[in-house]
Design a protein around this motif. Structure first.
Motif, PDB file in Angstrom:
ATOM      1  N   ALA A  13       0.852  -1.187   0.000  1.00 43.15           N
ATOM      2  CA  ALA A  13       0.000   0.000   0.000  1.00 43.15           C
ATOM      3  C   ALA A  13       0.887   1.236   0.000  1.00 43.15           C
ATOM      4  O   ALA A  13       1.893   1.289   0.697  1.00 43.15           O
ATOM      5  N   PHE A  14       0.522   2.215  -0.805  1.00 45.18           N
ATOM      6  CA  PHE A  14       1.246   3.491  -0.854  1.00 45.18           C
ATOM      7  C   PHE A  14       0.630   4.435   0.173  1.00 45.18           C
ATOM      8  O   PHE A  14      -0.159   5.325  -0.163  1.00 45.18           O
ATOM      9  N   ASP A  15       0.977   4.227   1.448  1.00 45.51           N
ATOM     10  CA  ASP A  15       0.316   4.989   2.502  1.00 45.51           C
ATOM     11  C   ASP A  15       1.277   5.507   3.567  1.00 45.51           C
ATOM     12  O   ASP A  15       0.851   5.871   4.651  1.00 45.51           O
ATOM     13  N   GLU A  16       2.585   5.542   3.275  1.00 49.15           N
ATOM     14  CA  GLU A  16       3.562   6.001   4.265  1.00 49.15           C
ATOM     15  C   GLU A  16       4.028   7.413   3.931  1.00 49.15           C
ATOM     16  O   GLU A  16       4.743   7.621   2.944  1.00 49.15           O
ATOM     17  N   PRO A  17       3.638   8.409   4.710  1.00 47.50           N
ATOM     18  CA  PRO A  17       3.986   9.799   4.400  1.00 47.50           C
ATOM     19  C   PRO A  17       5.364  10.230   4.881  1.00 47.50           C
ATOM     20  O   PRO A  17       5.780  11.362   4.628  1.00 47.50           O
ATOM     21  N   ASN A  18       6.075   9.358   5.583  1.00 41.73           N
ATOM     22  CA  ASN A  18       7.343   9.753   6.195  1.00 41.73           C
ATOM     23  C   ASN A  18       8.561   9.107   5.544  1.00 41.73           C
ATOM     24  O   ASN A  18       9.638   9.056   6.137  1.00 41.73           O
ATOM     25  N   LEU A  19       8.402   8.626   4.316  1.00 50.28           N
ATOM     26  CA  LEU A  19       9.517   7.999   3.619  1.00 50.28           C
ATOM     27  C   LEU A  19      10.029   8.901   2.499  1.00 50.28           C
ATOM     28  O   LEU A  19       9.257   9.658   1.886  1.00 50.28           O
ATOM     29  N   GLY A  69      18.422  10.776 -10.538  1.00 44.08           N
ATOM     30  CA  GLY A  69      18.243   9.796 -11.602  1.00 44.08           C
ATOM     31  C   GLY A  69      17.200  10.134 -12.633  1.00 44.08           C
ATOM     32  O   GLY A  69      16.924   9.312 -13.515  1.00 44.08           O
ATOM     33  N   ALA A  70      16.587  11.319 -12.592  1.00 47.46           N
ATOM     34  CA  ALA A  70      15.563  11.679 -13.576  1.00 47.46           C
ATOM     35  C   ALA A  70      16.188  11.850 -14.949  1.00 47.46           C
ATOM     36  O   ALA A  70      17.244  12.475 -15.085  1.00 47.46           O
ATOM     37  N   ASP A  71      15.550  11.297 -15.984  1.00 47.90           N
ATOM     38  CA  ASP A  71      16.053  11.485 -17.348  1.00 47.90           C
ATOM     39  C   ASP A  71      14.973  12.032 -18.274  1.00 47.90           C
ATOM     40  O   ASP A  71      15.106  11.981 -19.489  1.00 47.90           O
ATOM     41  N   SER A  72      13.895  12.558 -17.697  1.00 45.24           N
ATOM     42  CA  SER A  72      12.850  13.214 -18.484  1.00 45.24           C
ATOM     43  C   SER A  72      12.130  14.200 -17.579  1.00 45.24           C
ATOM     44  O   SER A  72      12.268  14.149 -16.342  1.00 45.24           O
ATOM     45  N   ILE A  73      11.376  15.095 -18.173  1.00 47.61           N
ATOM     46  CA  ILE A  73      10.643  16.080 -17.373  1.00 47.61           C
ATOM     47  C   ILE A  73       9.633  15.370 -16.469  1.00 47.61           C
ATOM     48  O   ILE A  73       9.453  15.736 -15.308  1.00 47.61           O
ATOM     49  N   ASP A  74       8.966  14.350 -16.980  1.00 48.45           N
ATOM     50  CA  ASP A  74       7.986  13.618 -16.182  1.00 48.45           C
ATOM     51  C   ASP A  74       8.642  12.982 -14.958  1.00 48.45           C
ATOM     52  O   ASP A  74       8.014  12.847 -13.902  1.00 48.45           O
ATOM     53  N   ASP A  75       9.921  12.582 -15.090  1.00 48.95           N
ATOM     54  CA  ASP A  75      10.625  11.949 -13.972  1.00 48.95           C
ATOM     55  C   ASP A  75      10.850  12.906 -12.812  1.00 48.95           C
ATOM     56  O   ASP A  75      11.188  12.461 -11.706  1.00 48.95           O
ATOM     57  N   MET A  76      10.698  14.203 -13.045  1.00 50.76           N
ATOM     58  CA  MET A  76      10.876  15.155 -11.950  1.00 50.76           C
ATOM     59  C   MET A  76       9.830  14.957 -10.855  1.00 50.76           C
ATOM     60  O   MET A  76       9.970  15.485  -9.748  1.00 50.76           O
ATOM     61  N   ALA A  77       8.801  14.176 -11.142  1.00 53.60           N
ATOM     62  CA  ALA A  77       7.788  13.860 -10.131  1.00 53.60           C
ATOM     63  C   ALA A  77       8.367  13.048  -8.979  1.00 53.60           C
ATOM     64  O   ALA A  77       7.755  12.967  -7.907  1.00 53.60           O
ATOM     65  N   LEU A  78       9.562  12.457  -9.169  1.00 52.14           N
ATOM     66  CA  LEU A  78      10.149  11.675  -8.083  1.00 52.14           C
ATOM     67  C   LEU A  78      10.553  12.564  -6.906  1.00 52.14           C
ATOM     68  O   LEU A  78      10.864  12.063  -5.809  1.00 52.14           O
ATOM     69  N   LEU A  79      10.542  13.893  -7.104  1.00 49.13           N
ATOM     70  CA  LEU A  79      10.827  14.807  -6.007  1.00 49.13           C
ATOM     71  C   LEU A  79       9.584  15.108  -5.175  1.00 49.13           C
ATOM     72  O   LEU A  79       9.682  15.796  -4.153  1.00 49.13           O
ATOM     73  N   ARG A  80       8.419  14.596  -5.598  1.00 46.64           N
ATOM     74  CA  ARG A  80       7.153  14.941  -4.947  1.00 46.64           C
ATOM     75  C   ARG A  80       6.503  13.689  -4.354  1.00 46.64           C
ATOM     76  O   ARG A  80       5.422  13.278  -4.743  1.00 46.64           O
ATOM     77  N   HIS A  81       7.180  13.086  -3.411  1.00 50.88           N
ATOM     78  CA  HIS A  81       6.613  11.894  -2.783  1.00 50.88           C
ATOM     79  C   HIS A  81       6.921  11.909  -1.288  1.00 50.88           C
ATOM     80  O   HIS A  81       7.854  12.596  -0.837  1.00 50.88           O
ATOM     81  N   GLY A  82       6.185  11.157  -0.538  1.00 55.23           N
ATOM     82  CA  GLY A  82       6.453  10.939   0.880  1.00 55.23           C
ATOM     83  C   GLY A  82       6.751  12.208   1.650  1.00 55.23           C
ATOM     84  O   GLY A  82       5.998  13.174   1.621  1.00 55.23           O
ATOM     85  N   ALA A  83       7.899  12.198   2.325  1.00 53.12           N
ATOM     86  CA  ALA A  83       8.278  13.305   3.202  1.00 53.12           C
ATOM     87  C   ALA A  83       9.216  14.293   2.529  1.00 53.12           C
ATOM     88  O   ALA A  83       9.858  15.086   3.212  1.00 53.12           O
ATOM     89  N   MET A  84       9.311  14.264   1.201  1.00 47.33           N
ATOM     90  CA  MET A  84      10.211  15.194   0.515  1.00 47.33           C
ATOM     91  C   MET A  84       9.842  16.642   0.825  1.00 47.33           C
ATOM     92  O   MET A  84      10.719  17.503   0.945  1.00 47.33           O
TER      93      MET A  84
END
Length: 468
Positions: A13-19, A69-84
């Motif tokens: 489950a994707f439910d951990e806000p502190n990772l 590790g982002a190699d596309s503009i869409d990959d910049m979403a990896l900065l918007r998860h969990g506790a970032m």
């Protein structure tokens, strides 16, 4: 290894806000902050306000995403998860960053180039990215281009160049030495059909100017390139800046005449592919040989514009001669590779000059490294956006290398950026908050825990708290 069956059911489950998935961005972006990346963006980028508001933050976000590790503009979403959002401020959506890049003009790209050079200089003042100040080894400036393949017909500037692949042409100038791994000092993006030497002279002078602004100033500098960059403009620009050159030459009539004039007794056997070292005679048993002859380059120019130097020639047997049928040849048939150098024989003899020139291939590793990370794609259909993307990719490359030098781990200092990311950047962590303090809880038994902690301790006033 196999999936554990100690539990009857494995659920997710994707439910951990502190990772956070890339805890290594904490020390990496702290280093970028010390090198004033955001401030440089705010000071030097004049992108229109509707797209370029907070330009420094957006530029930092692009570099952070690529470092992770982002190699596309869409990959910049990896900065918007969990506790970032608890650890970092100013995290923008990929669509916002894409609009920011598409607002770039050619002038804005040149502003980004200026930011990249200043950012590199600031990194060298904080880390051993360009080696130690006490080093005296010759500084190598390598210039080469590569085709970044693109697909579709919406890419501005895409075309077919010397490789026969549809793409855009990226040319880089790297700086390296025996004591430090290659660092990208200058970069340009050209259209896909551009010839290799286009803009190379300006690129070389930019790289040499950057060297003079660091602790490398005053060291011997050697500019290396292949035959595509052999030109009077590049050679004279390097010499004017105080550097020597070592550039492959084309087999034109003047070069062929010079090779034909080399005496048979002048050839020296060298270590090459399939060579065997004879311990008794302390020589290499090899069919590759080198020799040199005095040579004046660009004799079609006025006498004052001609450049004296040495023509160093390597020859190996031609194992696939054109006349392969019928009687064997009476004499050996050779393949020749020649390069022109202005280095002095007292500084570098023939064999050393050949070995040094062959090491120019190190820039191919930089090209491969970039293509395995942020330069895997040129994500926009707008040429200037892709040119800005290349500049950000270069800054992420240099930042990752700089972070590795702070670990004091030789294997990481010279590793590819993909290896550095895997060991230092993409480390998962859980965020705990107590008394307005954040604590990163990293994995126990992380194999590179010591290196990570050394990097962290170098950037924060208090030692890293690593729980085991």
């Amino acid at each position: 290894m196999q999936l554990s069956h100690t539990r009857p059911v494995v659920s997710a489950a994707f439910d951990e806000p502190n990772l956070v998935s890339s805890a290594g961005l904490v020390p990496a972006m702290a280093l970028a902050g010390e090198a004033r990346l955001r401030e440089l963006g705010d000071e030097h980028l004049s992108v229109p306000t509707d797209k370029g508001a907070n330009a420094g933050l957006k530029l930092s976000g692009l570099v952070a995403g690529m470092t992770a590790g982002a190699d596309s503009i869409d990959d910049m979403a990896l900065l918007r998860h969990g506790a970032m959002g608890k650890v970092f401020a100013g995290i923008y959506a990929p669509s916002t960053l894409g609009s920011f890049l598409r607002a770039f003009t050619f002038g804005h790209v040149r502003q980004a180039d200026a930011i990249a050079s200043r950012f590199l200089i600031n990194l060298t003042q904080r880390t051993a990215l360009l080696g130690e100040t006490a080093d005296t080894a010759t500084v190598m400036v390598d210039i080469d281009d590569t085709i970044v393949e693109v697909h579709g017909y919406q890419k501005q500037g895409a075309g077919f160049g010397y490789s026969g692949v549809r793409g855009l042409n990226a040319v880089l100038a790297t700086v390296s030495s025996q004591t430090f791994a290659p660092v990208i000092a200058a970069q340009r993006l050209r259209n896909g059909s551009a010839g290799s030497p286009r803009g190379a002279t300006r690129l070389a002078t930019d790289a040499l100017a950057l060297i003079r602004r660091t602790h490398l100033a005053g060291r011997d500098v050697l500019v290396r390139a292949d035959s595509a960059f052999y030109s009077h403009a590049l050679v004279t620009a390097a010499l004017k800046a105080g550097a020597n050159v070592s550039i492959t030459v084309r087999m034109d009539p003047a070069v062929k005449r010079a090779i034909a004039g080399i005496a048979e007794t002048a050839w020296t056997t060298i270590k090459y592919t399939d060579a065997v070292y004879d311990e008794t005679t302390r020589t290499w048993n090899s069919r590759a040989e080198v020799a040199e002859v005095p040579f004046t380059a660009f004799t079609s120019k006025n006498k004052t514009d001609q450049v004296p130097g040495r023509l160093v020639v390597r020859r190996i047997p031609d194992l696939n001669p054109r006349n392969s049928e019928g009687q064997d040849t009476l004499f050996d048939s050779w393949r020749f590779h020649a390069f022109f150098t202005t280095t002095d024989t007292t500084e570098m003899d023939t064999v050393a000059a050949d070995q040094t020139h062959r090491a120019h291939a190190v820039i191919e590793n930089v090209h491969a490294d970039l293509k395995a990370s942020a330069l895997a794609h040129l994500p926009s259909g707008v040429f200037n956006a892709n040119a800005a993307w290349l500049v950000c990719a270069v800054m992420a490359f240099n930042l990752t290398r700089a972070a590795a030098t702070l670990t004091k781990t030789p294997t990481l200092t010279r590793a590819t950026t993909a290896t550095i990311r895997r060991k230092l950047i993409t480390v998962p962590a859980r965020i705990a908050t107590s008394a307005r303090r954040l604590t990163l809880h990293l994995p126990t038994n992380w194999p590179w825990q010591t290196a990570w902690s050394t990097l962290y301790n170098a950037l924060f006033p208090r030692p890293a708290t690593t729980h085991t």
